[in-house]
Design a protein around this motif. Structure first.
Motif, mmCIF file in Angstrom:
data_model
loop_
_atom_site.group_PDB
_atom_site.id
_atom_site.type_symbol
_atom_site.label_atom_id
_atom_site.label_comp_id
_atom_site.label_asym_id
_atom_site.label_seq_id
_atom_site.Cartn_x
_atom_site.Cartn_y
_atom_site.Cartn_z
ATOM 1 N N GLY A 1 74.227 54.318 101.386
ATOM 2 C CA GLY A 1 75.460 55.096 101.328
ATOM 3 C C GLY A 1 76.666 54.393 101.911
ATOM 4 O O GLY A 1 77.685 55.030 102.182
ATOM 5 N N LEU A 2 76.570 53.091 102.104
ATOM 6 C CA LEU A 2 77.693 52.343 102.668
ATOM 7 C C LEU A 2 78.721 51.986 101.594
ATOM 8 O O LEU A 2 79.854 51.660 101.918
ATOM 9 N N CYS A 3 78.310 52.026 100.331
ATOM 10 C CA CYS A 3 79.203 51.813 99.197
ATOM 11 C C CYS A 3 78.906 52.907 98.178
ATOM 12 O O CYS A 3 77.746 53.274 97.989
ATOM 13 N N GLU A 4 79.948 53.409 97.543
ATOM 14 C CA GLU A 4 79.759 54.504 96.594
ATOM 15 C C GLU A 4 79.074 54.076 95.314
ATOM 16 O O GLU A 4 78.453 54.891 94.643
ATOM 17 N N SER A 5 79.196 52.809 94.962
ATOM 18 C CA SER A 5 78.590 52.332 93.713
ATOM 19 C C SER A 5 78.112 50.901 93.891
ATOM 20 O O SER A 5 78.490 50.207 94.839
ATOM 21 N N GLY A 6 77.290 50.481 92.926
ATOM 22 C CA GLY A 6 76.835 49.095 92.943
ATOM 23 C C GLY A 6 77.990 48.122 92.786
ATOM 24 O O GLY A 6 77.993 47.056 93.376
ATOM 25 N N GLY A 7 78.990 48.514 91.985
ATOM 26 C CA GLY A 7 80.161 47.656 91.788
ATOM 27 C C GLY A 7 80.937 47.456 93.073
ATOM 28 O O GLY A 7 81.398 46.343 93.366
ATOM 29 N N MET A 8 81.070 48.532 93.858
ATOM 30 C CA MET A 8 81.771 48.412 95.142
ATOM 31 C C MET A 8 80.975 47.532 96.102
ATOM 32 O O MET A 8 81.551 46.742 96.849
ATOM 33 N N ALA A 9 79.656 47.661 96.067
ATOM 34 C CA ALA A 9 78.803 46.837 96.929
ATOM 35 C C ALA A 9 78.934 45.365 96.552
ATOM 36 O O ALA A 9 79.086 44.506 97.424
ATOM 37 N N LYS A 10 78.912 45.083 95.253
ATOM 38 C CA LYS A 10 79.036 43.699 94.796
ATOM 39 C C LYS A 10 80.385 43.104 95.180
ATOM 40 O O LYS A 10 80.470 41.940 95.567
ATOM 41 N N ALA A 11 81.447 43.909 95.110
ATOM 42 C CA ALA A 11 82.779 43.436 95.488
ATOM 43 C C ALA A 11 82.843 43.118 96.982
ATOM 44 O O ALA A 11 83.410 42.096 97.387
ATOM 45 N N ALA A 12 82.260 43.985 97.805
ATOM 46 C CA ALA A 12 82.259 43.764 99.255
ATOM 47 C C ALA A 12 81.512 42.477 99.601
ATOM 48 O O ALA A 12 81.953 41.699 100.449
ATOM 49 N N ILE A 13 80.392 42.246 98.913
ATOM 50 C CA ILE A 13 79.609 41.028 99.156
ATOM 51 C C ILE A 13 80.412 39.798 98.727
ATOM 52 O O ILE A 13 80.502 38.817 99.472
ATOM 53 N N ALA A 14 81.015 39.868 97.544
ATOM 54 C CA ALA A 14 81.812 38.740 97.029
ATOM 55 C C ALA A 14 82.993 38.416 97.938
ATOM 56 O O ALA A 14 83.406 37.263 98.046
ATOM 57 N N ASP A 15 83.527 39.435 98.624
ATOM 58 C CA ASP A 15 84.660 39.236 99.531
ATOM 59 C C ASP A 15 84.231 38.718 100.902
ATOM 60 O O ASP A 15 85.067 38.538 101.787
ATOM 61 N N GLY A 16 82.928 38.509 101.100
ATOM 62 C CA GLY A 16 82.433 37.959 102.360
ATOM 63 C C GLY A 16 82.392 38.960 103.498
ATOM 64 O O GLY A 16 82.439 38.575 104.669
ATOM 65 N N LEU A 17 82.257 40.236 103.180
ATOM 66 C CA LEU A 17 82.281 41.283 104.201
ATOM 67 C C LEU A 17 80.900 41.663 104.729
ATOM 68 O O LEU A 17 80.789 42.510 105.603
ATOM 69 N N VAL A 18 79.855 41.033 104.201
ATOM 70 C CA VAL A 18 78.481 41.383 104.574
ATOM 71 C C VAL A 18 77.801 40.173 105.203
ATOM 72 O O VAL A 18 77.915 39.059 104.695
ATOM 73 N N THR A 19 77.092 40.414 106.310
ATOM 74 C CA THR A 19 76.298 39.340 106.906
ATOM 75 C C THR A 19 74.818 39.702 106.854
ATOM 76 O O THR A 19 74.449 40.878 106.939
ATOM 77 N N VAL A 20 73.997 38.673 106.700
ATOM 78 C CA VAL A 20 72.543 38.820 106.744
ATOM 79 C C VAL A 20 72.050 37.848 107.806
ATOM 80 O O VAL A 20 72.318 36.648 107.729
#
Length: 71
Positions: free
Chosen positions: A22-41
């Motif tokens: 539930g951190l992103c409303e859609s898969g597209g929003m999740a993919k955009a956040a990842i592409a923008d470098g906002l996620v760390t693993v």
């Protein structure tokens, strides 16, 4: 800190994890956040949208820390 159990799966793709938690409303929003470098693993910026997240890994996004567990 939040937990996510794989429930018999070997892995979950990073964009799906963000959507399911539930951190992103859609898969597209999740993919955009990842592409923008906002996620760390495990403390490193992850730019691969379909990165396989396995038990023991830690994902951080938007102030949320998710610990992935087998289960």
């Amino acid at each position: 800190m939040e937990e996510f159990k794989l429930e018999g799966r070997e892995f979950i793709e990073l964009h799906n994890l963000l959507k399911i938690k539930g951190l992103c409303e859609s898969g597209g929003m999740a993919k955009a956040a990842i592409a923008d470098g906002l996620v760390t693993v495990d403390g490193n910026v992850e730019l691969r949208k379909r990165c396989k997240i396995r038990a023991g890994q830690v994902v951080v996004f938007d102030g949320h820390t998710i610990v992935v567990q087998a289960g």
